[in-house]
Design a protein around this motif. Structure first.
Motif, mmCIF file in Angstrom:
data_model
loop_
_atom_site.group_PDB
_atom_site.id
_atom_site.type_symbol
_atom_site.label_atom_id
_atom_site.label_comp_id
_atom_site.label_asym_id
_atom_site.label_seq_id
_atom_site.Cartn_x
_atom_site.Cartn_y
_atom_site.Cartn_z
ATOM 1 N N GLN A 84 0.713 -1.256 -0.092
ATOM 2 C CA GLN A 84 0.052 0.033 -0.099
ATOM 3 C C GLN A 84 0.893 1.620 -0.139
ATOM 4 O OE1 GLN A 84 -3.009 -0.063 3.033
ATOM 5 N NE2 GLN A 84 -3.874 1.813 2.268
ATOM 6 N N ASN A 85 1.999 1.437 0.693
ATOM 7 C CA ASN A 85 2.550 2.353 1.093
ATOM 8 C C ASN A 85 4.167 2.105 0.378
ATOM 9 O OD1 ASN A 85 0.945 4.483 2.014
ATOM 10 N ND2 ASN A 85 0.868 3.154 3.900
ATOM 11 N N PRO A 86 4.308 2.343 -0.802
ATOM 12 C CA PRO A 86 5.761 1.922 -1.289
ATOM 13 C C PRO A 86 6.916 2.372 -0.422
ATOM 14 C CG PRO A 86 4.505 3.290 -2.929
ATOM 15 C CD PRO A 86 3.516 3.085 -1.575
ATOM 16 N N VAL A 87 7.641 1.804 -0.162
ATOM 17 C CA VAL A 87 9.078 2.078 0.496
ATOM 18 C C VAL A 87 10.023 2.480 -0.273
ATOM 19 C CG1 VAL A 87 10.747 1.734 2.314
ATOM 20 C CG2 VAL A 87 8.316 0.922 2.538
ATOM 21 N N GLY A 140 1.669 10.661 -4.780
ATOM 22 C CA GLY A 140 1.383 9.203 -4.432
ATOM 23 C C GLY A 140 1.363 8.245 -5.464
ATOM 24 N N GLY A 141 0.478 8.739 -6.383
ATOM 25 C CA GLY A 141 0.203 7.649 -7.534
ATOM 26 C C GLY A 141 1.646 7.382 -8.285
ATOM 27 N N MET A 142 2.436 8.447 -8.553
ATOM 28 C CA MET A 142 3.808 8.290 -9.316
ATOM 29 C C MET A 142 4.528 7.270 -8.516
ATOM 30 S SD MET A 142 4.215 12.159 -10.187
ATOM 31 C CE MET A 142 5.190 12.486 -11.555
ATOM 32 N N ARG A 143 4.599 7.445 -7.363
ATOM 33 C CA ARG A 143 5.417 6.574 -6.184
ATOM 34 C C ARG A 143 5.160 5.210 -6.477
ATOM 35 N NH1 ARG A 143 8.377 9.333 -1.569
ATOM 36 N NH2 ARG A 143 8.296 7.634 -0.713
ATOM 37 N N GLN A 144 3.610 4.876 -6.631
ATOM 38 C CA GLN A 144 3.106 3.586 -6.609
ATOM 39 C C GLN A 144 3.503 2.996 -8.116
ATOM 40 O OE1 GLN A 144 2.482 0.720 -5.352
ATOM 41 N NE2 GLN A 144 1.239 1.626 -3.814
ATOM 42 N N ARG A 145 3.259 3.939 -9.086
ATOM 43 C CA ARG A 145 3.802 3.403 -10.366
ATOM 44 C C ARG A 145 5.208 3.069 -10.384
ATOM 45 N NH1 ARG A 145 0.321 5.273 -14.317
ATOM 46 N NH2 ARG A 145 -1.216 6.602 -13.565
ATOM 47 N N ALA A 146 6.144 3.908 -9.748
ATOM 48 C CA ALA A 146 7.410 3.348 -9.566
ATOM 49 C C ALA A 146 7.734 1.989 -8.864
ATOM 50 C CB ALA A 146 8.291 4.470 -9.136
ATOM 51 N N LEU A 168 -4.780 5.481 -2.756
ATOM 52 C CA LEU A 168 -4.739 6.701 -3.790
ATOM 53 C C LEU A 168 -6.307 7.174 -4.002
ATOM 54 C CD1 LEU A 168 -2.576 4.446 -6.386
ATOM 55 C CD2 LEU A 168 -2.068 6.319 -4.958
ATOM 56 N N ASP A 169 -6.482 8.232 -4.879
ATOM 57 C CA ASP A 169 -7.918 8.724 -5.201
ATOM 58 C C ASP A 169 -8.444 7.865 -6.096
ATOM 59 O OD1 ASP A 169 -7.821 10.156 -7.901
ATOM 60 O OD2 ASP A 169 -6.017 10.871 -6.773
ATOM 61 N N ASN A 170 -9.898 7.905 -6.379
ATOM 62 C CA ASN A 170 -10.438 6.757 -7.143
ATOM 63 C C ASN A 170 -9.812 7.116 -8.798
ATOM 64 O OD1 ASN A 170 -12.451 5.042 -6.761
ATOM 65 N ND2 ASN A 170 -13.693 6.636 -6.012
ATOM 66 N N PHE A 171 -9.646 8.408 -9.221
ATOM 67 C CA PHE A 171 -9.175 8.315 -10.684
ATOM 68 C C PHE A 171 -7.886 7.793 -10.718
ATOM 69 C CE2 PHE A 171 -12.337 11.983 -10.166
ATOM 70 C CZ PHE A 171 -13.530 11.275 -10.737
ATOM 71 N N THR A 172 -6.902 8.163 -9.995
ATOM 72 C CA THR A 172 -5.597 7.568 -10.112
ATOM 73 C C THR A 172 -5.550 6.173 -9.823
ATOM 74 O OG1 THR A 172 -4.898 9.674 -8.788
ATOM 75 C CG2 THR A 172 -3.445 8.134 -8.880
ATOM 76 N N ARG A 173 -6.422 5.576 -9.087
ATOM 77 C CA ARG A 173 -6.403 4.159 -9.058
ATOM 78 C C ARG A 173 -6.628 3.506 -10.261
ATOM 79 N NH1 ARG A 173 -10.606 2.613 -4.233
ATOM 80 N NH2 ARG A 173 -9.412 3.985 -3.223
ATOM 81 N N CYS A 191 -0.193 -13.227 -11.001
ATOM 82 C CA CYS A 191 -0.400 -12.188 -10.001
ATOM 83 C C CYS A 191 -1.382 -12.569 -9.074
ATOM 84 C CB CYS A 191 -0.841 -10.894 -10.867
ATOM 85 S SG CYS A 191 -0.709 -9.466 -9.903
ATOM 86 N N VAL A 192 -1.018 -12.303 -7.724
ATOM 87 C CA VAL A 192 -1.902 -12.251 -6.600
ATOM 88 C C VAL A 192 -2.359 -10.655 -6.206
ATOM 89 C CG1 VAL A 192 -2.518 -13.203 -4.498
ATOM 90 C CG2 VAL A 192 -1.553 -14.658 -6.322
ATOM 91 N N LEU A 193 -3.321 -10.303 -6.100
ATOM 92 C CA LEU A 193 -3.695 -8.983 -5.604
ATOM 93 C C LEU A 193 -4.571 -9.224 -4.406
ATOM 94 C CD1 LEU A 193 -3.880 -5.836 -6.045
ATOM 95 C CD2 LEU A 193 -6.051 -6.491 -7.370
ATOM 96 N N ILE A 194 -4.091 -8.551 -3.285
ATOM 97 C CA ILE A 194 -5.223 -8.397 -2.275
ATOM 98 C C ILE A 194 -5.914 -6.954 -2.318
ATOM 99 C CG2 ILE A 194 -5.317 -8.253 0.165
ATOM 100 C CD1 ILE A 194 -4.123 -11.079 -0.759
ATOM 101 N N THR A 195 -7.182 -6.937 -2.356
ATOM 102 C CA THR A 195 -7.778 -5.660 -2.465
ATOM 103 C C THR A 195 -9.156 -5.690 -1.540
ATOM 104 O OG1 THR A 195 -8.819 -4.169 -3.863
ATOM 105 C CG2 THR A 195 -8.972 -6.484 -4.484
ATOM 106 N N HIS A 196 -9.495 -4.345 -1.168
ATOM 107 C CA HIS A 196 -10.772 -4.085 -0.618
ATOM 108 C C HIS A 196 -11.879 -3.683 -1.552
ATOM 109 C CE1 HIS A 196 -8.760 -3.697 3.616
ATOM 110 N NE2 HIS A 196 -9.773 -4.780 3.826
ATOM 111 N N ASP A 197 -11.379 -3.422 -2.822
ATOM 112 C CA ASP A 197 -11.928 -2.797 -3.852
ATOM 113 C C ASP A 197 -12.756 -3.807 -4.671
ATOM 114 O OD1 ASP A 197 -12.982 -1.226 -5.835
ATOM 115 O OD2 ASP A 197 -11.603 0.196 -5.762
#
Ligand SMILES: Nc1ncnc2c1ncn2[C@@H]1O[C@H](COP(=O)(O)OP(=O)(O)OP(=O)(O)O)[C@@H](O)[C@H]1O
Ligand SMILES: [Mg+2]
Length: 262
Positions: A84-87, A140-146, A168-173, A191-197
């Motif tokens: 969720q929070n890329p280090v 935040g969205g760019m960090r997640q892309r990276a 992330l906000d909805n549109f970025t997501r 791929c295995v993705l855990i999500t609440h969405d």
């Protein structure tokens, strides 16, 4: 198709000072090679625990996690992970952050080749021109892309993601879902993705696995029978809406009450 990830009868309990806390209680998940498995379930049911077992950070008490025919018993180099929070290493550039797994997994790879791979991925996710920025200069969205690039740069057999788009906000997501789709189309991986969405699970998944409340077992498996090149609009079509309703009902059952997942 062959089972690439085979989670068979997995049970696990944490040892706490109040005694064992059973978290997983008979989990069965099969993920064919090159497919995308989304996992949903109530908060605290054991989803992150599942990612630790698949990546080999922990061993289950009983049952097995088999990856490409081999039982997972220790951390694998062939697994990529995104959270969720890329280090990020703040003193390194984005390009250098993305190259990090190669330094560990393929230390003999020529620097130019490693840079080329990292730069290509950054280009694919729309970060061309940001290679030499520091992580603090990115949204935040760019960090997640990276961080997706970093998770994929060493061409892992499996990508495991634990709510990577949750902050992330909805549109970025939604943008990132499409990036994910394009990355897979360019170079397939499992791929295995855990999500609440639930929308995310239907947009990205070839299957959606619903876990029951803790201790979790496989409650329901939905086969997402939608085209691979789906666009966001597909989520508004009757077939997808029907799937979302069905998943919503399953989550209610898993929670044992009227829940608040969206
Ligand atoms: N290292 C640990 N030691 C003891 N208990 C733990 C440990 N890690 C997690 N737990 C407990 O195990 C249960 C499942 O945790 P886990 O993080 O796997 O759930 P989750 O489904 O990922 O939750 P969320 O949806 O909130 O992210 C929780 O009750 C949690 O408190
Ligand atoms: Mg979790």
């Amino acid at each position: 198709m062959t089972k690439f990830i085979d989670i068979k009868g997995v049970k696990h309990a944490y040892r706490t000072k109040n005694g064992p806390l059973p978290v997983l209680d008979g989990l069965d998940i099969e993920v064919p090679e090159g497919t995308f498995c989304a996992v949903v379930g109530p908060s605290g049911c054991g989803k992150s625990t599942l990612t630790r077992l698949v990546s080999g950070l922990m061993k289950p008490d009983s049952g097995a996690v088999v990856l490409a025919g081999e039982e997972v018993a220790s951390p694998r180099k062939t697994v990529g992970m995104a959270f969720q929070n890329p280090v990020m290493l703040e003193w390194r550039t984005i390009l250098q952050n993305v190259m990090l797994p190669l330094e560990i997994v393929a230390p003999s790879m020529a620097k130019a080749e490693a840079e080329g791979r990292a730069a290509h991925l950054l280009d694919m996710v729309g970060l061309k021109g940001f290679e030499n920025k520091k992580p603090s200069e990115l949204s935040g969205g760019m960090r997640q892309r990276a961080s997706l690039c970093r998770a994929l740069v060493h061409k892992p057999q499996v990508l495991i993601m634990d709510e990577p788009f949750g902050a992330l906000d909805n549109f970025t997501r939604e943008d990132l879902w499409q990036t994910m789709r394009d990355l897979r189309a360019a170079e397939p991986f499992t791929c295995v993705l855990i999500t609440h969405d639930l929308r995310e699970s239907v947009f990205l998944g070839d299957q959606v696995v619903v876990l029951s409340g803790r201790p979790a077992r496989t409650q329901y498996v939905l086969d997402v029978d939608l085209p691979a090149d789906r666009t966001i609009d597909i989520l508004y079509e009757p077939k997808a809406v029907e799937m979302l309703h069905l998943l919503r009902d399953q989550i209610r059952m898993a929670q044992g009450r009227d829940g608040d997942m969206h």
